[in-house]
Write a protein that holds these residues in place. Structure first.
Motif, mmCIF file in Angstrom:
data_model
loop_
_atom_site.group_PDB
_atom_site.id
_atom_site.type_symbol
_atom_site.label_atom_id
_atom_site.label_comp_id
_atom_site.label_asym_id
_atom_site.label_seq_id
_atom_site.Cartn_x
_atom_site.Cartn_y
_atom_site.Cartn_z
ATOM 1 N N PHE A 1 35.353 -3.864 59.757
ATOM 2 C CA PHE A 1 35.761 -3.680 58.024
ATOM 3 C C PHE A 1 36.779 -2.315 57.936
ATOM 4 N N GLU A 2 36.867 -1.280 58.266
ATOM 5 C CA GLU A 2 37.420 -0.167 57.896
ATOM 6 C C GLU A 2 38.887 -0.197 58.916
ATOM 7 N N LYS A 3 39.040 -1.305 59.930
ATOM 8 C CA LYS A 3 40.147 -1.601 60.529
ATOM 9 C C LYS A 3 41.056 -2.098 59.523
ATOM 10 N N ARG A 4 40.694 -2.339 58.277
ATOM 11 C CA ARG A 4 41.395 -4.096 57.415
ATOM 12 C C ARG A 4 42.003 -3.188 55.826
ATOM 13 N N ALA A 5 41.443 -1.861 56.598
ATOM 14 C CA ALA A 5 41.165 -0.769 54.777
ATOM 15 C C ALA A 5 43.293 -1.078 54.217
ATOM 16 N N SER A 6 43.905 -1.333 55.111
ATOM 17 C CA SER A 6 45.155 -1.507 54.635
ATOM 18 C C SER A 6 45.770 -1.889 53.382
ATOM 19 N N LEU A 7 44.678 -3.254 53.768
ATOM 20 C CA LEU A 7 44.941 -4.666 53.128
ATOM 21 C C LEU A 7 44.111 -5.426 51.882
ATOM 22 N N PHE A 8 43.141 -3.955 51.313
ATOM 23 C CA PHE A 8 42.077 -3.967 50.416
ATOM 24 C C PHE A 8 43.258 -4.341 49.239
ATOM 25 N N GLU A 9 44.027 -4.107 49.074
ATOM 26 C CA GLU A 9 45.262 -3.587 47.569
ATOM 27 C C GLU A 9 45.840 -4.687 47.277
ATOM 28 N N VAL A 10 46.297 -5.393 48.565
ATOM 29 C CA VAL A 10 46.809 -6.449 48.897
ATOM 30 C C VAL A 10 46.139 -7.892 48.371
ATOM 31 N N THR A 11 45.447 -8.309 48.974
ATOM 32 C CA THR A 11 44.054 -9.024 49.200
ATOM 33 C C THR A 11 43.168 -9.176 49.371
ATOM 34 N N ASP A 12 42.189 -10.063 48.892
ATOM 35 C CA ASP A 12 40.487 -9.942 49.051
ATOM 36 C C ASP A 12 40.304 -11.058 49.708
ATOM 37 N N ALA A 13 41.333 -11.777 50.644
ATOM 38 C CA ALA A 13 41.137 -13.220 51.704
ATOM 39 C C ALA A 13 41.406 -11.830 53.095
ATOM 40 N N TYR A 14 41.056 -11.935 53.636
ATOM 41 C CA TYR A 14 40.990 -11.594 55.081
ATOM 42 C C TYR A 14 40.058 -12.152 56.401
ATOM 43 N N ALA B 1 37.403 -8.643 70.476
ATOM 44 C CA ALA B 1 37.957 -7.350 70.141
ATOM 45 C C ALA B 1 37.682 -6.503 69.014
ATOM 46 N N ASP B 2 36.476 -6.961 68.169
ATOM 47 C CA ASP B 2 36.187 -6.466 66.967
ATOM 48 C C ASP B 2 34.304 -6.083 67.714
ATOM 49 N N GLY B 3 34.496 -6.947 69.157
ATOM 50 C CA GLY B 3 33.100 -6.412 69.475
ATOM 51 C C GLY B 3 32.340 -7.649 69.206
ATOM 52 N N PHE B 4 32.081 -9.242 68.763
ATOM 53 C CA PHE B 4 31.416 -10.017 68.072
ATOM 54 C C PHE B 4 32.090 -10.860 69.659
ATOM 55 N N PRO B 5 32.599 -11.297 70.354
ATOM 56 C CA PRO B 5 33.095 -12.595 71.727
ATOM 57 C C PRO B 5 32.316 -13.893 70.850
ATOM 58 N N GLY B 6 33.552 -14.760 70.891
ATOM 59 C CA GLY B 6 32.789 -15.820 70.704
ATOM 60 C C GLY B 6 33.063 -16.199 69.148
ATOM 61 N N LEU B 7 33.174 -15.671 68.175
ATOM 62 C CA LEU B 7 32.834 -14.853 66.498
ATOM 63 C C LEU B 7 33.943 -14.680 66.247
ATOM 64 N N GLY C 1 53.277 -11.838 65.793
ATOM 65 C CA GLY C 1 52.051 -13.542 66.098
ATOM 66 C C GLY C 1 51.196 -12.976 64.321
ATOM 67 N N GLN C 2 49.892 -12.706 65.138
ATOM 68 C CA GLN C 2 49.200 -13.068 63.548
ATOM 69 C C GLN C 2 48.861 -11.113 63.461
ATOM 70 N N ASP C 3 48.513 -10.959 61.818
ATOM 71 C CA ASP C 3 48.739 -9.747 60.881
ATOM 72 C C ASP C 3 47.699 -8.670 62.007
ATOM 73 N N ILE C 4 47.495 -7.677 61.139
ATOM 74 C CA ILE C 4 46.631 -6.522 61.667
ATOM 75 C C ILE C 4 45.196 -6.589 61.522
ATOM 76 N N ASP C 5 44.411 -7.966 60.749
ATOM 77 C CA ASP C 5 43.184 -8.483 60.438
ATOM 78 C C ASP C 5 43.306 -8.913 61.577
ATOM 79 N N PHE C 6 44.015 -9.684 62.230
ATOM 80 C CA PHE C 6 43.894 -10.373 63.224
ATOM 81 C C PHE C 6 43.886 -9.927 64.670
#
Length: 319
Positions: A10-23, A30-36, A296-301
């Motif tokens: 969640f904290e990795k996506r902090a730069s998006l919080f002011e931009v959007t509430d959809a991420y 890559a975030d520790g949850f394979p296949g999810l 490619g995809q944005d930072i939340d990916f």
């Protein structure tokens, strides 16, 4: 441990919080949850299982997500069969909260969009194109009056909403689904945009492009974001076979100074070669075209490109 991983993601996506509430909060291994994956759409969350690794801990994961984020609801979708085959019509379950809470709106920059986590596999907004949508809006802010935009394979018309908010006079949407175009009209209304003549075309993209060429229509920006495969009135669109010829036909509709953005989630495309092919297709019409960017995809990916369910190649060409 699970809550710690969620908090870190969640904290990795902090730069998006002011931009959007959809991420995207979690993007697989890559975030520790394979296949999810875990996506936020305003007050509601979507969990998708693309592999079997986390399925035995499904309930534990949902409980951890509910405790950490306190959402209005959590919708779970299993994107693979028990035999391991990918499913487009995935089973869906409200694992927390109510079914009514699965419907709502999200913000993205100055735009608002309807979402429904139980409608189909896709809730109404593709998160991995956010950064491009916001750029389209900014490009139209810098244009002169009477700028026109074309959105092919438009889905719920989110690119066009941003283009109109940026000042596009007309933003034309072409899609084979009348239901999807109705959702686009709802997004226009949500953003206070009037519906203008010629903005909604039900049919395949190639059909519209050829009609527009005959009419002599020109555009200042085109977005071409097709599915990998599509079928309409006996025509089977295959992104490997048909995309680059379509790019060339689109290029003939561009005004001087215009741009075209082309993207695909087809996992067999490599970014560098894709960008070269798109540029060559545009240059078959406009010799002086140049690539503005490829990405490619944005930072939340996080870890984008490592799995078939998280891949994107996109490039923007300017005249």
């Amino acid at each position: 441990m699970m809550k710690n991983l969620l908090r870190t993601a969640f904290e990795k996506r902090a730069s998006l919080f002011e931009v959007t509430d959809a991420y995207r909060i979690v993007n697989g291994a890559a975030d520790g949850f394979p296949g999810l994956t875990l996506d936020r759409f305003g007050d509601r969350l979507q969990v998708q299982f693309f592999g079997p690794e986390m399925l035995p801990r499904r309930r534990e994961f949902v409980d951890a997500v509910a405790a950490m984020f306190n959402p209005a609801c959590i919708v779970v979708k299993e994107r693979l069969s028990r035999s391991g085959k990918s499913l487009e019509n995935a089973p869906m379950e409200v694992a927390f909260g109510t079914r009514d809470a699965a419907v709502g709106t999200v913000r993205e920059g100055g735009a608002r969009f309807h979402v429904d986590l139980l409608d189909t596999v896709n809730p109404g907004l593709f998160l991995d194109m956010r950064h491009v949508r916001l750029e389209v809006e900014e490009r139209f802010r810098a244009m002169i009056n009477n700028a026109r935009f074309l959105n092919l394979f438009s889905y719920t018309c989110s690119f066009s909403v941003h283009a109109r908010l940026g000042g596009a006079t007309v933003a034309t949407n072409a899609d084979i689904s009348g239901k999807i175009l109705d959702k686009g009209r709802e997004n226009y209304a949500l953003n206070g945009l009037d519906l203008r003549p010629g903005e909604f075309f039900r049919g395949n993209a190639l059909e519209y492009v050829r009609w527009a060429a005959k009419k002599g229509l020109k555009f200042d920006g085109i977005v071409l974001d097709p599915p990998s495969f599509a079928r309409f009135k006996g025509f089977n669109f295959n992104v490997r076979e048909h995309l680059m010829p379509l790019v060339s036909e689109c290029a003939a509709l561009l005004n001087v100074g215009a741009f075209i953005m082309v993207s695909s989630n087809y996992s067999e495309f490599a970014l560098d070669s894709f960008a070269r092919d798109v540029l060559a297709a545009v240059r078959s019409v406009h010799k002086e075209a140049r690539t503005a960017w490829k990405r490619g995809q944005d930072i939340d990916f996080a870890g984008s490109g490592a799995t078939k369910d998280s891949c994107l190649v996109a490039t923007l060409v300017e005249l």
